[in-house]
Design an enzyme around this catalytic site. Sequence first.
Site, PDB file in Angstrom:
ATOM      1  N   TYR A 212       2.631   1.784  -7.872  1.00  0.00           N
ATOM      2  CA  TYR A 212       1.457   1.453  -7.053  1.00  0.00           C
ATOM      3  C   TYR A 212       0.173   1.814  -7.812  1.00  0.00           C
ATOM      4  O   TYR A 212      -0.761   1.017  -7.894  1.00  0.00           O
ATOM      5  CB  TYR A 212       1.509   2.207  -5.717  1.00  0.00           C
TER       6      TYR A 212
ATOM      7  N   GLU B 146      -5.330   6.946  -6.189  1.00  0.00           N
ATOM      8  CA  GLU B 146      -4.026   7.012  -6.868  1.00  0.00           C
ATOM      9  C   GLU B 146      -4.149   6.617  -8.340  1.00  0.00           C
ATOM     10  O   GLU B 146      -3.252   6.886  -9.131  1.00  0.00           O
ATOM     11  CB  GLU B 146      -3.013   6.111  -6.161  1.00  0.00           C
TER      12      GLU B 146
ATOM     13  N   SER C 161      -8.257   2.728  -5.715  1.00  0.00           N
ATOM     14  CA  SER C 161      -7.647   3.883  -5.035  1.00  0.00           C
ATOM     15  C   SER C 161      -7.694   5.144  -5.879  1.00  0.00           C
ATOM     16  O   SER C 161      -7.589   5.090  -7.111  1.00  0.00           O
ATOM     17  CB  SER C 161      -6.185   3.535  -4.727  1.00  0.00           C
TER      18      SER C 161
ATOM     19  N   SER D 273       0.783  -1.234   0.000  1.00  0.00           N
ATOM     20  CA  SER D 273       0.000   0.000   0.000  1.00  0.00           C
ATOM     21  C   SER D 273       0.818   1.289   0.000  1.00  0.00           C
ATOM     22  O   SER D 273       0.249   2.370  -0.107  1.00  0.00           O
ATOM     23  CB  SER D 273      -0.949   0.007   1.200  1.00  0.00           C
TER      24      SER D 273
HETATM   25  P1  GDR Z   1      -0.510   8.528  -0.522  1.00  0.00           P
HETATM   26  O1  GDR Z   1      -0.207   8.740   1.040  1.00  0.00           O
HETATM   27  O2  GDR Z   1       0.735   8.405  -1.323  1.00  0.00           O
HETATM   28  O3  GDR Z   1      -1.465   9.609  -0.924  1.00  0.00           O
HETATM   29  O4  GDR Z   1      -1.239   7.112  -0.547  1.00  0.00           O
HETATM   30  P2  GDR Z   1       1.044   9.330   1.822  1.00  0.00           P
HETATM   31  O5  GDR Z   1       0.513   9.696   3.148  1.00  0.00           O
HETATM   32  O6  GDR Z   1       2.217   8.405   1.797  1.00  0.00           O
HETATM   33  O7  GDR Z   1       1.461  10.637   0.977  1.00  0.00           O
HETATM   34  C1  GDR Z   1       0.591  11.744   0.789  1.00  0.00           C
HETATM   35  C2  GDR Z   1       1.322  12.885   0.138  1.00  0.00           C
HETATM   36  O8  GDR Z   1       2.216  13.497   1.097  1.00  0.00           O
HETATM   37  C3  GDR Z   1       3.453  13.783   0.449  1.00  0.00           C
HETATM   38  N1  GDR Z   1       4.553  13.805   1.433  1.00  0.00           N
HETATM   39  C4  GDR Z   1       4.954  12.771   2.178  1.00  0.00           C
HETATM   40  N2  GDR Z   1       4.503  11.483   2.227  1.00  0.00           N
HETATM   41  C5  GDR Z   1       5.105  10.641   3.135  1.00  0.00           C
HETATM   42  N3  GDR Z   1       4.645   9.373   3.227  1.00  0.00           N
HETATM   43  N4  GDR Z   1       6.143  11.062   3.950  1.00  0.00           N
HETATM   44  C6  GDR Z   1       6.632  12.343   3.903  1.00  0.00           C
HETATM   45  O9  GDR Z   1       7.546  12.692   4.646  1.00  0.00           O
HETATM   46  C7  GDR Z   1       6.013  13.243   2.983  1.00  0.00           C
HETATM   47  N5  GDR Z   1       6.215  14.557   2.684  1.00  0.00           N
HETATM   48  C8  GDR Z   1       5.323  14.892   1.747  1.00  0.00           C
HETATM   49  C9  GDR Z   1       3.605  12.674  -0.582  1.00  0.00           C
HETATM   50  O10 GDR Z   1       4.551  13.060  -1.584  1.00  0.00           O
HETATM   51  C10 GDR Z   1       2.171  12.525  -1.070  1.00  0.00           C
HETATM   52  O11 GDR Z   1       1.914  13.449  -2.094  1.00  0.00           O
HETATM   53  C11 GDR Z   1      -2.178   6.693   0.432  1.00  0.00           C
HETATM   54  C12 GDR Z   1      -1.991   5.184   0.652  1.00  0.00           C
HETATM   55  O12 GDR Z   1      -2.773   4.776   1.748  1.00  0.00           O
HETATM   56  C13 GDR Z   1      -2.403   4.414  -0.578  1.00  0.00           C
HETATM   57  O13 GDR Z   1      -2.327   3.013  -0.303  1.00  0.00           O
HETATM   58  C14 GDR Z   1      -3.848   4.791  -0.938  1.00  0.00           C
HETATM   59  O14 GDR Z   1      -4.256   4.103  -2.099  1.00  0.00           O
HETATM   60  C15 GDR Z   1      -3.934   6.309  -1.143  1.00  0.00           C
HETATM   61  O15 GDR Z   1      -3.506   6.977   0.029  1.00  0.00           O
HETATM   62  C16 GDR Z   1      -5.349   6.755  -1.465  1.00  0.00           C
END
Ligand code: GDR
Length: 332
Positions: A149, A127, A125, A83
């Site tokens: 993904y 995504e 999703s 995920s």
């Molecule tokens: P996402 O969730 O990729 O949308 O997928 P995530 O929380 O990882 O990222 C959201 C956005 O934040 C930005 N970002 C960061 N992300 C993480 N993880 N860590 C950081 O430090 C950070 N800084 C900025 C990312 O670039 C991104 O744009 C989630 C998952 O649960 C998937 O499995 C699901 O399908 C989708 O949500 C809907």
Amino acid sequence: MTSPKKIVITGAAGQDGLILGLKLIDAGHQVVGIVRNADQKTFLESYNPRVSAEILDSSTLISVRDFLERIQPDQIYHLSAKSSVADSWSDSENTLQTNIFHTLNWLNALNELNMHSTRFYHASSSEMFGLPKSYPQTEETLLHPRSPYGVSKVAAHHLVVNYRESYGQFASTGILFNHESPLRDIKFVTRKISRAVAEIARGKTSSLTLGNIDISRDWGWAPDYIDGMISILEHIVPDDFILATGRSHTLKEFVATAFQSVGIEDWTKYLIIDSALARPAEVTSVVGDSSKAQQLLKWSPVVTFESMVRRMVDFDLSIIDTGDINKIWKPE
Ligand code: GDR
């Protein structure tokens, strides 16, 4: 109440699987929760002893077939997946194998066993939209994934639709936009933020390091979305539904709201931007239109963005204040 059913959840130890298991048991159903390994089984058994936890390797058709023949479920929620979008570039083969071929094994096993009336839910999703051509995104919006993904979810989504059209499988998809709770792992950004903000508020750390904070997401409260998933599978016909709030916020707004919930207005001094956390290709902005679910399922999200952020920060504060680092959140 609907009549008691035998229901299988794959990915039963993940955020959505845990909340779903609690709700289905509360509704009087018998739940078999599939997990990957012994650690997850122990965890699930202590979180929800009324779910029957089983380890199953769904990488082979035969193991899924044997399981289905033995259990004969009325419904299957297929939530198990690789995920993490961020990890999916370095783990692309595994992500595609798991998310596409394990889903295919469930569909093929159901088809071979003529279990076409067994209701199958697939966790599609937002995504899949990636770089959307139009706003807000509906069930009709062209898909343009931006990560391995996202590609895996597009393929699995289309497989589910195809098995519905080819064999009459009762197979539905929920195209869920980001949905959060204190059960999120800290590798996802919302929990990373709530944890860090709580630690900063209690003087346990002094900074929060993030990648791109200009992105925006349509963030909702996970338990609301689990109610939507249940309505999708209870709907009279199999179909595809978007679940979303219809409101998008930047990550910067999320950070500000989290700090404000602990009374910190001057939060920029705690924030460090590390470009190494940026992704090779980004989903810059998505927002969902859940009109179809609202009309046909009478579903709509309840918890607001501000309340969701506050609940997450409050839970992480309670971990620090009680000293109970093993505390796991449960929906009230
Ligand atoms: P996402 O969730 O990729 O949308 O997928 P995530 O929380 O990882 O990222 C959201 C956005 O934040 C930005 N970002 C960061 N992300 C993480 N993880 N860590 C950081 O430090 C950070 N800084 C900025 C990312 O670039 C991104 O744009 C989630 C998952 O649960 C998937 O499995 C699901 O399908 C989708 O949500 C809907």
